[in-house]
Motif scaffolding. Structure first.
Motif, short mmCIF file in Angstrom:
data_model
loop_
_atom_site.label_atom_id
_atom_site.label_comp_id
_atom_site.label_asym_id
_atom_site.label_seq_id
_atom_site.Cartn_x
_atom_site.Cartn_y
_atom_site.Cartn_z
N LYS A 181 0.83 -1.21 0.00
CA LYS A 181 0.00 0.00 0.00
C LYS A 181 0.86 1.25 0.00
CE LYS A 181 -3.80 -2.09 2.64
NZ LYS A 181 -4.56 -2.00 3.93
N ALA A 182 1.95 1.23 0.80
CA ALA A 182 2.85 2.38 0.88
C ALA A 182 3.47 2.69 -0.48
CB ALA A 182 3.93 2.13 1.92
N HIS A 183 3.86 1.64 -1.19
CA HIS A 183 4.44 1.83 -2.53
C HIS A 183 3.41 2.47 -3.47
CE1 HIS A 183 6.95 0.90 -6.05
NE2 HIS A 183 5.81 0.61 -6.64
N LEU A 184 2.17 1.99 -3.39
CA LEU A 184 1.13 2.53 -4.26
C LEU A 184 0.83 3.99 -3.93
CD1 LEU A 184 -1.34 -0.50 -4.27
CD2 LEU A 184 0.29 0.14 -6.06
N VAL A 185 0.83 4.32 -2.62
CA VAL A 185 0.58 5.71 -2.21
C VAL A 185 1.72 6.61 -2.66
CG1 VAL A 185 0.45 7.24 -0.21
CG2 VAL A 185 -0.92 5.15 -0.27
N LYS A 186 2.94 6.19 -2.40
CA LYS A 186 4.10 7.01 -2.73
C LYS A 186 4.13 7.38 -4.20
CE LYS A 186 9.18 6.94 -2.71
NZ LYS A 186 10.39 6.20 -2.27
N HIS A 187 3.85 6.42 -5.05
CA HIS A 187 3.95 6.66 -6.49
C HIS A 187 2.60 6.97 -7.13
CE1 HIS A 187 8.14 5.48 -6.47
NE2 HIS A 187 7.82 4.41 -5.76
N MET A 188 1.54 7.06 -6.30
CA MET A 188 0.19 7.30 -6.84
C MET A 188 -0.06 6.38 -8.02
SD MET A 188 -0.08 11.47 -6.42
CE MET A 188 1.48 11.83 -7.26
N SER A 189 0.27 5.10 -7.80
CA SER A 189 0.31 4.12 -8.88
C SER A 189 -1.06 3.82 -9.49
CB SER A 189 0.92 2.81 -8.37
OG SER A 189 2.21 3.03 -7.85
N LEU A 190 -2.14 4.10 -8.75
CA LEU A 190 -3.47 3.78 -9.25
C LEU A 190 -4.20 5.00 -9.82
CD1 LEU A 190 -4.66 1.20 -6.57
CD2 LEU A 190 -3.71 0.77 -8.84
N ASN A 191 -3.47 6.07 -10.05
CA ASN A 191 -4.10 7.26 -10.64
C ASN A 191 -4.70 6.97 -12.01
OD1 ASN A 191 -3.39 8.72 -8.40
ND2 ASN A 191 -2.16 10.24 -9.48
N PHE A 192 -4.09 6.05 -12.75
CA PHE A 192 -4.62 5.70 -14.07
C PHE A 192 -6.03 5.12 -13.96
CE2 PHE A 192 -3.22 1.59 -12.63
CZ PHE A 192 -4.07 0.69 -13.24
N TRP A 193 -6.31 4.52 -12.80
CA TRP A 193 -7.60 3.87 -12.56
C TRP A 193 -8.59 4.81 -11.88
CZ3 TRP A 193 -9.44 2.02 -7.57
CH2 TRP A 193 -10.61 1.26 -7.66
N SER A 194 -8.14 5.50 -10.84
CA SER A 194 -9.05 6.37 -10.09
C SER A 194 -9.25 7.73 -10.75
CB SER A 194 -8.53 6.57 -8.66
OG SER A 194 -7.25 7.16 -8.66
N LYS A 195 -8.29 8.16 -11.58
CA LYS A 195 -8.38 9.40 -12.35
C LYS A 195 -8.70 10.62 -11.48
CE LYS A 195 -9.51 7.33 -16.82
NZ LYS A 195 -9.11 5.96 -16.45
N PRO A 196 -7.86 10.92 -10.50
CA PRO A 196 -8.12 12.08 -9.63
C PRO A 196 -8.06 13.39 -10.40
CG PRO A 196 -5.89 11.29 -9.30
CD PRO A 196 -6.57 10.28 -10.18
N ASP A 197 -8.88 14.34 -9.97
CA ASP A 197 -8.87 15.68 -10.57
C ASP A 197 -7.73 16.52 -10.01
OD1 ASP A 197 -11.40 15.40 -12.08
OD2 ASP A 197 -12.28 15.24 -10.07
N PHE A 198 -7.27 16.19 -8.81
CA PHE A 198 -6.17 16.92 -8.20
C PHE A 198 -5.40 15.98 -7.30
CE2 PHE A 198 -9.69 17.34 -5.24
CZ PHE A 198 -9.12 17.27 -3.98
N ILE A 199 -4.19 16.39 -6.94
CA ILE A 199 -3.41 15.64 -5.96
C ILE A 199 -3.16 16.53 -4.76
CG2 ILE A 199 -2.32 14.12 -7.66
CD1 ILE A 199 0.21 15.84 -7.44
N SER A 200 -3.04 15.90 -3.60
CA SER A 200 -2.75 16.61 -2.36
C SER A 200 -1.56 15.88 -1.73
CB SER A 200 -3.99 16.55 -1.46
OG SER A 200 -3.91 17.48 -0.41
N PHE A 201 -0.37 16.46 -1.89
CA PHE A 201 0.89 15.78 -1.57
C PHE A 201 1.58 16.48 -0.41
CE2 PHE A 201 4.91 13.66 -2.91
CZ PHE A 201 4.38 12.43 -3.28
N LEU A 202 2.25 15.69 0.45
CA LEU A 202 3.00 16.27 1.56
C LEU A 202 4.00 17.29 1.03
CD1 LEU A 202 3.64 16.20 4.61
CD2 LEU A 202 5.30 14.40 4.11
#
Length: 251
Positions: A181-202
């Motif tokens: 899960k940490a790897h997926l969060v770090k790289h936002m690996s599922l963005n291709f699937w969830s298609k977020p309109d924006f990102i909110s990054f540390l």
């Protein structure tokens, strides 16, 4: 149709409301203080044991209420007997926030992971609460399935993914697969699937290859000083802040 999501970057966003001193985080007083000063409001939504939507960040009540119990294990009536820190403030409902703000400033609503509730049940509860709200708001979550689900339920509302380059085990709900899960969060690996309109990054994790290639709006959390804001704004379009008062855009 392309919707106007510019409110996401128009004004700095007060993290859990404008709190500090005698005003606790995620309290109606903190939300009111932010709105009175013209800042957007960020908050966290969780679901109680009996299905009520409350505004509270931590999984447990220890830090904010001095009680060693999980929010999800309590009914709303049980939570009503508690107070936030050393104040008289109760844990508010999402409906309390909507009524108090009434569209005066935008809301940024984080959907916290609910391991004891099915995704569709939780998201439909949120959708039902927000369906008649006429104010401006956006939704965000660390969990891609929530973002994906929200984009179906809220097609005209910006839905974003929260991420950090150094996610913690506790932030991801623990479990045997937390490193994946940490790897997926770090790289936002599922963005291709969830298609977020924006990102909110540390904020201090900017920039990364993934943040640089993202084409939507970019938010930076949690910024606590003018110096941190100066760094964050090199890479992000807006900040989520606490502990100081950033300058607002003149409108």
């Amino acid at each position: 149709m392309k919707y106007d999501f510019s409110f996401l970057t128009a004004q700095p966003v007060a993290h859990r409301g404008l709190h500090g001193g005698e005003i606790p985080e995620n309290s109606l007083s903190a939300f009111e203080e932010a709105a009175a000063k013209g800042y957007s409001v960020e908050t966290d939504v969780q679901m109680t044991k009996d299905g009520e939507l409350v505004l509270f960040h931590d999984d447990d009540l220890l830090r904010m209420c001095g009680v060693d119990k999980k929010v999800a294990a309590c009914t709303y009536a049980q939570l009503c007997s508690l107070r936030l820190k050393n104040s008289q403030e109760k844990i508010p409902l999402l409906s309390d926030l909507l009524q108090r703000i009434g569209g005066r400033v935008p809301l940024l609503i984080e959907l916290k992971h609910q391991p004891n509730a099915k995704t569709n049940v939780f998201l439909k509860k949120v959708a039902e609460e927000l369906k008649d709200y006429r104010g401006t708001y956006a939704l965000q979550s660390f969990h891609p399935a929530y973002v994906k689900g929200c984009k179906k339920l809220f097609p005209q509302i910006p839905c974003g993914i929260l991420a950090t380059a150094h996610p913690k085990k506790a932030d991801l709900g623990g479990g045997a697969f937390w490193k994946l899960k940490a790897h997926l969060v770090k790289h936002m690996s599922l963005n291709f699937w969830s298609k977020p309109d924006f990102i909110s990054f540390l904020f201090c994790d900017y920039p990364t290859k993934e943040t640089e290639k993202f084409k939507g709006a970019k938010l930076a959390w949690t910024v606590r000083t003018p110096q941190e804001e100066a760094y964050a704004r090199k890479y992000a379009d807006n900040i989520i802040f606490e502990g100081f008062l950033p300058e607002k855009t003149v409108v």
